[in-house]
Design a protein around this motif. Structure first.
Motif, PDB file in Angstrom:
ATOM      1  N   MET A  94      78.688 -21.856  81.457  1.00  0.00           N
ATOM      2  CA  MET A  94      80.004 -21.324  81.827  1.00  0.00           C
ATOM      3  C   MET A  94      80.204 -19.930  81.252  1.00  0.00           C
ATOM      4  O   MET A  94      80.787 -19.066  81.905  1.00  0.00           O
ATOM      5  CB  MET A  94      81.113 -22.274  81.358  1.00  0.00           C
ATOM      6  N   LYS A  95      79.719 -19.694  80.035  1.00  0.00           N
ATOM      7  CA  LYS A  95      79.814 -18.357  79.447  1.00  0.00           C
ATOM      8  C   LYS A  95      78.999 -17.352  80.253  1.00  0.00           C
ATOM      9  O   LYS A  95      79.449 -16.238  80.517  1.00  0.00           O
ATOM     10  CB  LYS A  95      79.287 -18.362  78.009  1.00  0.00           C
TER      11      LYS A  95
ATOM     12  N   THR B 236      80.255 -15.853  83.643  1.00  0.00           N
ATOM     13  CA  THR B 236      81.232 -14.772  83.652  1.00  0.00           C
ATOM     14  C   THR B 236      80.570 -13.397  83.647  1.00  0.00           C
ATOM     15  O   THR B 236      81.245 -12.404  83.882  1.00  0.00           O
ATOM     16  CB  THR B 236      82.175 -14.871  82.441  1.00  0.00           C
TER      17      THR B 236
ATOM     18  N   GLN C 154      88.062 -20.023  79.557  1.00  0.00           N
ATOM     19  CA  GLN C 154      87.831 -19.752  80.970  1.00  0.00           C
ATOM     20  C   GLN C 154      89.117 -19.834  81.776  1.00  0.00           C
ATOM     21  O   GLN C 154      89.233 -19.206  82.815  1.00  0.00           O
ATOM     22  CB  GLN C 154      86.805 -20.728  81.568  1.00  0.00           C
TER      23      GLN C 154
END
Length: 178
Positions: free
Chosen positions: A81-82, A85, A177
């Motif tokens: 998820m990091k 971005t 997020q």
């Protein structure tokens, strides 16, 4: 310009095309290997015998491996998820019916790299923390305990803490997020 939803769906398709087949098996094999490693110092240094203490050498590493494999997955999700971005390079995307250009292969290669980086980070980080915690608990904190109790508590506590840290990391990343 495409919407964010369309970009996310393209990104998800590209990531799924480069996934390791059956990640759970990979996680379990790596976790079993990592959880069996501390048995050697207990056999060599603490004097636990394989023949008489075999239930400890069987049950404790399996329980630790299950917790570690769940920690790997949780850490992978957070790291992925990091990395999602990170902006993709501006490249024209082909429309329906058009062939992929070299820019599309660069985007796919970048997504594969992000996937592999998240997987490698999750395995490295969880194993490093697990081994350090096992060494701390078993050879410093619980060294005055009986060797079987020391082995059981140290290994399960270390793998449980790694899993807890992975869950907290995932919660933190999810909150950032949103």
């Amino acid at each position: 310009m495409e919407s964010t939803f369309e970009e996310d769906s393209i990104l998800d398709r590209q990531i799924s095309a480069h996934k390791v087949p059956n990640k759970r098996i990979l996680y379990m094999l790596v976790a079993l290997t990592a959880s069996v490693l501390p048995t050697y110092p207990f056999q060599g240094i603490a004097g636990m015998e394989f023949s008489s203490d075999w239930p400890f050498y069987l049950i404790v590493p399996i329980a630790s491996a299950v917790l570690l494999s769940m920690a790997y997955h949780s850490t992978f999700v957070a790291q992925h998820m990091k990395l999602k971005t990170i902006a993709l390079p501006d490249a024209p995307r082909p429309k329906k019916g058009q062939k992929a250009t070299s820019d599309d292969s660069k985007v796919a290669e970048l997504e594969k790299s992000k996937y592999e980086a998240a997987l490698g980070y999750s395995l490295f980080f969880c194993n490093l923390v697990f081994i350090l915690l096992v060494l701390f608990f078993n050879f410093y904190l619980f060294k005055s305990f009986d060797r079987r109790i020391n082995y059981t508590i140290g290994m399960t506590l270390a793998s449980g803490l790694v899993y807890w840290l992975a869950l907290e990391n995932t919660k933190t990343v999810t909150k950032k997020q949103k």
